[in-house]
Design a protein around this motif. Structure first.
Motif, PDB file in Angstrom:
ATOM      1  N   TYR A   1     136.742  30.858  98.772  1.00  0.00           N
ATOM      2  CA  TYR A   1     137.421  32.035  99.395  1.00  0.00           C
ATOM      3  C   TYR A   1     137.795  32.700  98.039  1.00  0.00           C
ATOM      4  CZ  TYR A   1     137.610  30.648 104.105  1.00  0.00           C
ATOM      5  OH  TYR A   1     137.238  30.223 105.518  1.00  0.00           O
ATOM      6  N   GLY A   2     137.651  32.308  96.873  1.00  0.00           N
ATOM      7  CA  GLY A   2     137.808  32.948  95.736  1.00  0.00           C
ATOM      8  C   GLY A   2     139.353  33.057  95.137  1.00  0.00           C
ATOM      9  N   HIS A   3     140.063  32.061  95.759  1.00  0.00           N
ATOM     10  CA  HIS A   3     141.376  31.770  95.505  1.00  0.00           C
ATOM     11  C   HIS A   3     141.800  31.186  94.278  1.00  0.00           C
ATOM     12  CE1 HIS A   3     142.162  33.370  99.472  1.00  0.00           C
ATOM     13  NE2 HIS A   3     141.866  32.260 100.187  1.00  0.00           N
ATOM     14  N   PHE A   4     141.766  31.979  93.299  1.00  0.00           N
ATOM     15  CA  PHE A   4     141.893  31.599  91.756  1.00  0.00           C
ATOM     16  C   PHE A   4     143.172  30.491  91.781  1.00  0.00           C
ATOM     17  CE2 PHE A   4     143.694  31.825  87.649  1.00  0.00           C
ATOM     18  CZ  PHE A   4     142.662  31.324  86.893  1.00  0.00           C
ATOM     19  N   PRO A   5     144.505  31.026  92.297  1.00  0.00           N
ATOM     20  CA  PRO A   5     145.454  30.330  91.946  1.00  0.00           C
ATOM     21  C   PRO A   5     145.431  28.850  92.528  1.00  0.00           C
ATOM     22  CG  PRO A   5     146.148  32.548  92.408  1.00  0.00           C
ATOM     23  CD  PRO A   5     145.011  32.363  92.653  1.00  0.00           C
ATOM     24  N   ALA A   6     144.958  28.746  93.790  1.00  0.00           N
ATOM     25  CA  ALA A   6     144.496  27.243  94.432  1.00  0.00           C
ATOM     26  C   ALA A   6     143.342  26.530  93.681  1.00  0.00           C
ATOM     27  CB  ALA A   6     143.994  27.534  95.851  1.00  0.00           C
TER      28      ALA A   6
ATOM     29  N   VAL B   1     136.993  32.868  89.419  1.00  0.00           N
ATOM     30  CA  VAL B   1     137.012  31.774  89.796  1.00  0.00           C
ATOM     31  C   VAL B   1     135.609  31.000  89.060  1.00  0.00           C
ATOM     32  CG1 VAL B   1     136.476  30.052  91.784  1.00  0.00           C
ATOM     33  CG2 VAL B   1     138.290  31.928  91.799  1.00  0.00           C
ATOM     34  N   VAL B   2     134.644  31.506  88.989  1.00  0.00           N
ATOM     35  CA  VAL B   2     133.211  30.927  88.546  1.00  0.00           C
ATOM     36  C   VAL B   2     133.439  30.654  87.011  1.00  0.00           C
ATOM     37  CG1 VAL B   2     130.793  31.780  87.637  1.00  0.00           C
ATOM     38  CG2 VAL B   2     131.813  32.019  90.102  1.00  0.00           C
ATOM     39  N   GLU B   3     134.237  31.752  86.255  1.00  0.00           N
ATOM     40  CA  GLU B   3     134.453  31.480  84.763  1.00  0.00           C
ATOM     41  C   GLU B   3     135.338  30.541  84.670  1.00  0.00           C
ATOM     42  OE1 GLU B   3     132.663  32.926  82.452  1.00  0.00           O
ATOM     43  OE2 GLU B   3     131.679  33.864  84.111  1.00  0.00           O
ATOM     44  N   TYR B   4     136.471  30.311  85.526  1.00  0.00           N
ATOM     45  CA  TYR B   4     137.460  29.256  85.228  1.00  0.00           C
ATOM     46  C   TYR B   4     136.501  27.979  85.520  1.00  0.00           C
ATOM     47  CZ  TYR B   4     141.396  26.264  85.993  1.00  0.00           C
ATOM     48  OH  TYR B   4     142.427  25.042  85.748  1.00  0.00           O
ATOM     49  N   LEU B   5     135.838  27.837  86.656  1.00  0.00           N
ATOM     50  CA  LEU B   5     135.249  26.659  86.849  1.00  0.00           C
ATOM     51  C   LEU B   5     134.273  26.099  85.727  1.00  0.00           C
ATOM     52  CD1 LEU B   5     135.147  26.712  90.684  1.00  0.00           C
ATOM     53  CD2 LEU B   5     136.142  25.253  89.432  1.00  0.00           C
ATOM     54  N   LYS B   6     133.747  27.231  85.283  1.00  0.00           N
ATOM     55  CA  LYS B   6     132.602  26.931  84.012  1.00  0.00           C
ATOM     56  C   LYS B   6     133.463  26.228  82.841  1.00  0.00           C
ATOM     57  CE  LYS B   6     129.083  30.356  84.873  1.00  0.00           C
ATOM     58  NZ  LYS B   6     128.596  31.593  84.182  1.00  0.00           N
ATOM     59  N   GLU B   7     134.412  26.765  82.576  1.00  0.00           N
ATOM     60  CA  GLU B   7     135.384  26.066  81.675  1.00  0.00           C
ATOM     61  C   GLU B   7     135.803  24.712  81.893  1.00  0.00           C
ATOM     62  OE1 GLU B   7     135.906  27.197  78.321  1.00  0.00           O
ATOM     63  OE2 GLU B   7     134.285  28.636  78.752  1.00  0.00           O
ATOM     64  N   ALA B   8     136.227  24.752  83.148  1.00  0.00           N
ATOM     65  CA  ALA B   8     136.778  23.666  83.600  1.00  0.00           C
ATOM     66  C   ALA B   8     135.538  22.382  83.544  1.00  0.00           C
ATOM     67  CB  ALA B   8     137.269  23.508  85.092  1.00  0.00           C
TER      68      ALA B   8
ATOM     69  N   ALA C   1     131.685  29.311  94.551  1.00  0.00           N
ATOM     70  CA  ALA C   1     132.328  30.460  94.205  1.00  0.00           C
ATOM     71  C   ALA C   1     131.405  31.603  93.876  1.00  0.00           C
ATOM     72  CB  ALA C   1     133.310  30.034  92.967  1.00  0.00           C
ATOM     73  N   ALA C   2     130.318  30.910  92.942  1.00  0.00           N
ATOM     74  CA  ALA C   2     129.227  32.106  92.600  1.00  0.00           C
ATOM     75  C   ALA C   2     128.509  32.942  93.969  1.00  0.00           C
ATOM     76  CB  ALA C   2     128.128  31.295  91.919  1.00  0.00           C
ATOM     77  N   GLN C   3     128.196  31.918  94.973  1.00  0.00           N
ATOM     78  CA  GLN C   3     127.715  32.531  96.099  1.00  0.00           C
ATOM     79  C   GLN C   3     128.617  33.440  96.762  1.00  0.00           C
ATOM     80  OE1 GLN C   3     127.022  29.426  98.877  1.00  0.00           O
ATOM     81  NE2 GLN C   3     125.758  28.209  97.520  1.00  0.00           N
ATOM     82  N   GLY C   4     129.881  33.442  96.668  1.00  0.00           N
ATOM     83  CA  GLY C   4     130.896  34.564  97.158  1.00  0.00           C
ATOM     84  C   GLY C   4     131.180  35.822  95.879  1.00  0.00           C
ATOM     85  N   LYS C   5     130.603  35.466  95.032  1.00  0.00           N
ATOM     86  CA  LYS C   5     130.726  36.518  93.589  1.00  0.00           C
ATOM     87  C   LYS C   5     132.382  36.599  93.384  1.00  0.00           C
ATOM     88  CE  LYS C   5     126.932  39.417  94.815  1.00  0.00           C
ATOM     89  NZ  LYS C   5     126.008  38.214  95.753  1.00  0.00           N
ATOM     90  N   HIS C   6     132.893  35.448  93.297  1.00  0.00           N
ATOM     91  CA  HIS C   6     134.282  35.464  92.879  1.00  0.00           C
ATOM     92  C   HIS C   6     134.193  35.014  91.300  1.00  0.00           C
ATOM     93  CE1 HIS C   6     135.242  35.310  96.953  1.00  0.00           C
ATOM     94  NE2 HIS C   6     134.626  34.281  97.439  1.00  0.00           N
ATOM     95  N   HIS C   7     134.217  36.151  90.535  1.00  0.00           N
ATOM     96  CA  HIS C   7     133.733  35.786  89.143  1.00  0.00           C
ATOM     97  C   HIS C   7     134.830  35.169  88.279  1.00  0.00           C
ATOM     98  CE1 HIS C   7     130.417  38.565  89.939  1.00  0.00           C
ATOM     99  NE2 HIS C   7     130.969  39.529  90.357  1.00  0.00           N
TER     100      HIS C   7
END
Length: 122
Positions: free
Chosen positions: A74-79, A112-119, A104-110
């Motif tokens: 859902y692209g919910h960055f805070p969650a 979130v994608v960047e945060y998860l790449k770092e995580a 996240a990438a499928q949903g184009k939630h940029h």
């Protein structure tokens, strides 16, 4: 809230110790997953407290996805950030063999994608 020694299945949603039916554990998963889907970090904190994500994921290992997958979809960055900081696995695969980063990438939630790449690097 739970300590790290006692299995989550020894508690009900209110934290009262007992020998539950599997349904109670499923209800807890549903509550955590719904909070992630609706980006409700306050509710996530109430449900999870100081418990580490990997412990919760062990209890829910039969589920086809994790709450982190739901928040990422859902692209919910805070969650997403909350769950990753609680040590939910950013590498766990769902029933389609996808990580939270993949959904996240499928949903184009940029963001979130960047945060998860770092995580994933941590």
């Amino acid at each position: 809230k739970w300590d790290d020694e006692t299995p989550l299945s020894s508690f009900n949603i209110l934290g009262e110790e007992y020998k539950p039916e599997r349904k109670m554990v499923d209800d807890l998963f549903d509550a955590i997953d719904n909070a992630a889907r609706f980006n409700d970090t306050r509710r996530l904190d109430e449900l999870i407290g100081d418990t580490k994500g990997e412990k919760i994921e062990r209890e829910f290992s039969t589920k086809p996805w994790s709450p982190l997958h739901s928040a990422a979809a859902y692209g919910h960055f805070p969650a997403v950030k909350f769950l990753a900081e609680k040590r939910f696995s950013v590498c766990r695969k769902n029933y389609l063999n996808e990580t939270p980063l993949d959904v996240a990438a499928q949903g184009k939630h940029h963001r979130v994608v960047e945060y998860l790449k770092e995580a994933e690097k941590r």
